[in-house]
Scaffold this motif. Structure first.
Motif, PDB file in Angstrom:
ATOM      1  N   LEU A 185     -23.985 -11.768  72.842  1.00 19.11           N
ATOM      2  CA  LEU A 185     -25.007 -11.030  72.108  1.00 19.11           C
ATOM      3  C   LEU A 185     -24.399 -10.362  70.879  1.00 19.11           C
ATOM      4  CD1 LEU A 185     -27.778  -9.634  71.710  1.00 19.11           C
ATOM      5  CD2 LEU A 185     -26.971  -7.844  73.281  1.00 19.11           C
ATOM      6  N   PHE A 186     -23.301  -9.659  71.071  1.00 14.43           N
ATOM      7  CA  PHE A 186     -22.691  -8.933  69.956  1.00 14.43           C
ATOM      8  C   PHE A 186     -22.211  -9.901  68.870  1.00 14.43           C
ATOM      9  CE2 PHE A 186     -23.079  -5.309  72.559  1.00 14.43           C
ATOM     10  CZ  PHE A 186     -22.725  -4.174  71.839  1.00 14.43           C
ATOM     11  N   THR A 187     -21.575 -10.976  69.263  1.00 14.90           N
ATOM     12  CA  THR A 187     -21.030 -11.890  68.256  1.00 14.90           C
ATOM     13  C   THR A 187     -22.140 -12.620  67.504  1.00 14.90           C
ATOM     14  OG1 THR A 187     -20.696 -13.563  70.008  1.00 14.90           O
ATOM     15  CG2 THR A 187     -18.802 -12.222  69.393  1.00 14.90           C
ATOM     16  N   GLU A 188     -23.191 -13.040  68.206  1.00 10.35           N
ATOM     17  CA  GLU A 188     -24.297 -13.710  67.511  1.00 10.35           C
ATOM     18  C   GLU A 188     -25.035 -12.724  66.608  1.00 10.35           C
ATOM     19  OE1 GLU A 188     -28.455 -16.061  68.470  1.00 10.35           O
ATOM     20  OE2 GLU A 188     -26.741 -16.380  69.813  1.00 10.35           O
ATOM     21  N   PHE A 189     -25.238 -11.504  67.098  1.00  9.04           N
ATOM     22  CA  PHE A 189     -25.890 -10.458  66.313  1.00  9.04           C
ATOM     23  C   PHE A 189     -25.135 -10.228  64.999  1.00  9.04           C
ATOM     24  CE2 PHE A 189     -25.803  -5.786  65.476  1.00  9.04           C
ATOM     25  CZ  PHE A 189     -27.141  -5.581  65.157  1.00  9.04           C
ATOM     26  N   ILE A 190     -23.827 -10.133  65.075  1.00 13.85           N
ATOM     27  CA  ILE A 190     -23.014  -9.907  63.879  1.00 13.85           C
ATOM     28  C   ILE A 190     -23.069 -11.125  62.957  1.00 13.85           C
ATOM     29  CG2 ILE A 190     -20.631  -9.611  63.078  1.00 13.85           C
ATOM     30  CD1 ILE A 190     -20.222  -7.899  65.669  1.00 13.85           C
ATOM     31  N   ALA A 191     -23.061 -12.321  63.542  1.00 13.71           N
ATOM     32  CA  ALA A 191     -23.117 -13.535  62.738  1.00 13.71           C
ATOM     33  C   ALA A 191     -24.412 -13.611  61.919  1.00 13.71           C
ATOM     34  CB  ALA A 191     -22.994 -14.767  63.628  1.00 13.71           C
ATOM     35  N   HIS A 192     -25.483 -13.044  62.452  1.00 14.64           N
ATOM     36  CA  HIS A 192     -26.770 -13.047  61.744  1.00 14.64           C
ATOM     37  C   HIS A 192     -26.869 -11.926  60.708  1.00 14.64           C
ATOM     38  CE1 HIS A 192     -28.681 -16.246  63.953  1.00 14.64           C
ATOM     39  NE2 HIS A 192     -28.526 -15.644  65.111  1.00 14.64           N
ATOM     40  N   GLY A 193     -25.889 -11.013  60.706  1.00 13.95           N
ATOM     41  CA  GLY A 193     -25.905  -9.926  59.728  1.00 13.95           C
ATOM     42  C   GLY A 193     -26.129  -8.551  60.321  1.00 13.95           C
ATOM     43  N   GLY A 194     -26.165  -8.449  61.667  1.00 15.05           N
ATOM     44  CA  GLY A 194     -26.308  -7.151  62.316  1.00 15.05           C
ATOM     45  C   GLY A 194     -25.069  -6.294  62.111  1.00 15.05           C
ATOM     46  N   ARG A 195     -25.266  -4.965  61.979  1.00 15.39           N
ATOM     47  CA  ARG A 195     -24.118  -4.115  61.631  1.00 15.39           C
ATOM     48  C   ARG A 195     -24.017  -2.842  62.453  1.00 15.39           C
ATOM     49  NH1 ARG A 195     -24.551  -2.605  55.655  1.00 15.39           N
ATOM     50  NH2 ARG A 195     -22.418  -1.886  55.987  1.00 15.39           N
ATOM     51  N   GLY A 196     -24.912  -2.627  63.441  1.00 21.44           N
ATOM     52  CA  GLY A 196     -24.866  -1.371  64.182  1.00 21.44           C
ATOM     53  C   GLY A 196     -25.183  -1.529  65.650  1.00 21.44           C
ATOM     54  N   VAL A 197     -24.842  -0.503  66.427  1.00 22.90           N
ATOM     55  CA  VAL A 197     -25.145  -0.474  67.867  1.00 22.90           C
ATOM     56  C   VAL A 197     -25.466   0.966  68.258  1.00 22.90           C
ATOM     57  CG1 VAL A 197     -22.692  -0.240  68.505  1.00 22.90           C
ATOM     58  CG2 VAL A 197     -24.344  -1.084  70.189  1.00 22.90           C
ATOM     59  N   GLU A 198     -26.464   1.141  69.120  1.00 24.98           N
ATOM     60  CA  GLU A 198     -26.739   2.466  69.660  1.00 24.98           C
ATOM     61  C   GLU A 198     -25.680   2.809  70.697  1.00 24.98           C
ATOM     62  OE1 GLU A 198     -31.553   3.177  69.237  1.00 24.98           O
ATOM     63  OE2 GLU A 198     -30.722   2.700  71.207  1.00 24.98           O
ATOM     64  N   GLU A 225     -16.387   2.304  72.331  1.00 28.09           N
ATOM     65  CA  GLU A 225     -15.249   1.390  72.238  1.00 28.09           C
ATOM     66  C   GLU A 225     -15.669   0.047  71.646  1.00 28.09           C
ATOM     67  OE1 GLU A 225     -13.818   1.256  76.230  1.00 28.09           O
ATOM     68  OE2 GLU A 225     -12.703   3.156  76.059  1.00 28.09           O
ATOM     69  N   MET A 226     -16.866  -0.434  72.037  1.00 27.31           N
ATOM     70  CA  MET A 226     -17.325  -1.712  71.497  1.00 27.31           C
ATOM     71  C   MET A 226     -17.678  -1.593  70.020  1.00 27.31           C
ATOM     72  SD  MET A 226     -19.416  -3.518  74.634  1.00 27.31           S
ATOM     73  CE  MET A 226     -19.417  -5.118  73.797  1.00 27.31           C
ATOM     74  N   HIS A 236     -29.936   0.431  72.799  1.00 23.00           N
ATOM     75  CA  HIS A 236     -29.524   0.732  74.184  1.00 23.00           C
ATOM     76  C   HIS A 236     -28.924  -0.461  74.945  1.00 23.00           C
ATOM     77  CE1 HIS A 236     -33.539  -0.942  74.700  1.00 23.00           C
ATOM     78  NE2 HIS A 236     -34.108   0.165  74.267  1.00 23.00           N
ATOM     79  N   PRO A 237     -27.767  -0.947  74.533  1.00 23.58           N
ATOM     80  CA  PRO A 237     -27.200  -2.150  75.162  1.00 23.58           C
ATOM     81  C   PRO A 237     -26.898  -1.981  76.642  1.00 23.58           C
ATOM     82  CG  PRO A 237     -25.574  -1.075  73.756  1.00 23.58           C
ATOM     83  CD  PRO A 237     -26.894  -0.431  73.456  1.00 23.58           C
ATOM     84  N   GLY A 238     -26.730  -0.754  77.110  1.00 18.94           N
ATOM     85  CA  GLY A 238     -26.443  -0.533  78.525  1.00 18.94           C
ATOM     86  C   GLY A 238     -27.598  -0.868  79.440  1.00 18.94           C
ATOM     87  N   ARG A 239     -28.769  -1.121  78.911  1.00 16.67           N
ATOM     88  CA  ARG A 239     -29.950  -1.385  79.734  1.00 16.67           C
ATOM     89  C   ARG A 239     -30.114  -2.839  80.141  1.00 16.67           C
ATOM     90  NH1 ARG A 239     -35.224   1.306  77.091  1.00 16.67           N
ATOM     91  NH2 ARG A 239     -36.074  -0.520  78.155  1.00 16.67           N
ATOM     92  N   TYR A 240     -29.354  -3.752  79.549  1.00 19.74           N
ATOM     93  CA  TYR A 240     -29.714  -5.155  79.689  1.00 19.74           C
ATOM     94  C   TYR A 240     -29.090  -5.861  80.892  1.00 19.74           C
ATOM     95  CZ  TYR A 240     -31.292  -4.186  74.972  1.00 19.74           C
ATOM     96  OH  TYR A 240     -31.897  -3.626  73.884  1.00 19.74           O
ATOM     97  N   ASN A 241     -28.131  -5.274  81.533  1.00 21.05           N
ATOM     98  CA  ASN A 241     -27.499  -5.875  82.712  1.00 21.05           C
ATOM     99  C   ASN A 241     -26.932  -7.269  82.442  1.00 21.05           C
ATOM    100  OD1 ASN A 241     -28.105  -3.646  84.453  1.00 21.05           O
ATOM    101  ND2 ASN A 241     -30.217  -4.384  84.597  1.00 21.05           N
ATOM    102  N   PHE A 242     -26.422  -7.462  81.242  1.00 15.42           N
ATOM    103  CA  PHE A 242     -25.745  -8.711  80.935  1.00 15.42           C
ATOM    104  C   PHE A 242     -24.389  -8.759  81.626  1.00 15.42           C
ATOM    105  CE2 PHE A 242     -28.157  -8.933  76.709  1.00 15.42           C
ATOM    106  CZ  PHE A 242     -28.918 -10.021  77.098  1.00 15.42           C
ATOM    107  N   THR A 243     -23.908  -9.966  81.905  1.00 21.57           N
ATOM    108  CA  THR A 243     -22.509 -10.121  82.272  1.00 21.57           C
ATOM    109  C   THR A 243     -21.666  -9.813  81.041  1.00 21.57           C
ATOM    110  OG1 THR A 243     -22.378 -12.447  81.633  1.00 21.57           O
ATOM    111  CG2 THR A 243     -23.142 -11.966  83.888  1.00 21.57           C
ATOM    112  N   SER A 244     -20.381  -9.612  81.232  1.00 24.82           N
ATOM    113  CA  SER A 244     -19.519  -9.326  80.088  1.00 24.82           C
ATOM    114  C   SER A 244     -19.522 -10.485  79.100  1.00 24.82           C
ATOM    115  CB  SER A 244     -18.090  -9.028  80.556  1.00 24.82           C
ATOM    116  OG  SER A 244     -17.572 -10.108  81.311  1.00 24.82           O
TER     117      SER A 244
END
Length: 291
Positions: free
Chosen positions: A207-220, A236-237, A193-201
């Protein structure tokens, strides 16, 4: 196929849900779910029960958990799907992550006592299926039951979010650790649920780029706390970052959850569903035609 009624995010009383893994399996099957995962917080102790109950009902099953991590000073959740539920490294990592919950809960109770709400720790324990996983949700149920608030949403607004009397932060696992536990156990890591975190763009991109760098492959993309605009944004993301898309209600309780198991909109047909990337990890009933 993206039109599968998959529900890959929910919680049992092994963490902070109110139903047993068996009752959740039955509810998912009755609601038309075609692929199910139980994703208890920082815990996989209910996985064998959930899998066995699902398969007995003819319901294909993916193993799951939801791991709390700290990123940019904010608690972020990473869902793991399709991993080996007997993996020792994951079990040990989750045990360490759970370790700080009781200390945090006692600090929350002390903070609430300062504003006149006494005995909150003992009260919250009455709602805990697993004492290692005492959480804000259990405090919220106690405060509703004792008449302090009308519902759990009011409890969070008044007491349990940052800046409020009962809020105590906790440092969870590192993002890289959580992703590694999942991937090394044969599963796929998914940003919950990435929409819950109230991060700036900028923070969200990090978050997405570091997650992918560690081997993450999906998003809710489609989940109970997302708005229609969130569905569009994270679809879209998912395409932009070439991530698999997941779908899950985040169901906790019949009386508390806004979205029931199996009641979400379907994923857009242009997305890559996580179940396609995890087809080889799905537990299927012997008589099932497959997912």
């Amino acid at each position: 196929m993206s039109v599968l009624n998959a529900d890959l995010h929910c919680h049992s009383n092994v963490s902070d849900g109110t139903l047993t893994p068996e009752a959740l399996a039955a509810r998912a099957q009755a609601n038309g779910v075609e692929l199910w995962a139980l994703t208890d917080h920082d815990e996989i102790g209910g996985q064998h029960r959930a899998r066995d109950a699902a398969l007995a009902l003819g319901l294909p099953y993916l193993s799951g958990t939801e791991i709390s991590v700290t990123f940019a000073g904010i608690t972020v959740h990473i869902v793991g799907l399709g991993f080996d539920i007997d993996d020792l490294a994951m079990r040990e990592g989750l045990r360490r992550t759970r370790g700080g919950r009781e200390e945090r809960a006692r600090e929350m109770a002390d903070s609430l006592a300062l504003v006149g709400i006494r005995g909150a720790f003992e009260g919250a324990l009455k709602y805990v299926g697993n004492p290692e996983l005492i959480s804000r949700t259990h405090f919220a149920r106690h405060l509703v039951a004792t008449g302090v608030c009308a519902d759990t949403s009011e409890v969070f607004r008044r007491f349990l979010t940052e800046g409020k009397p009962g809020y105590v932060p906790h440092r969870w696992a590192k993002l890289g650790d959580a992703v590694r536990w999942i991937v090394d156990a044969g599963g796929m890591a998914v940003i919950a649920h990435p929409g819950r975190y109230n991060f700036t763009s900028t923070e969200e991109y990090a978050l997405f780029t570091e997650f992918i760098a560690h081997g993450g492959r999906g998003v809710e993309v489609v989940t109970g706390s997302h708005t229609t605009a969130d569905f569009v944004k994270y679809a879209e993301m998912a395409l932009e970052f070439d991530l698999y898309a997941s779908r899950g209600s985040d169901f906790h309780s019949p009386s508390e959850s806004h979205t029931d198991l199996g009641a979400l909109p379907f994923l857009s047909g242009q997305l890559k569903p996580v179940w396609e990337g995890l087809a080889h990890r799905v537990h299927r009933p012997e008589a099932s035609a497959g997912v």
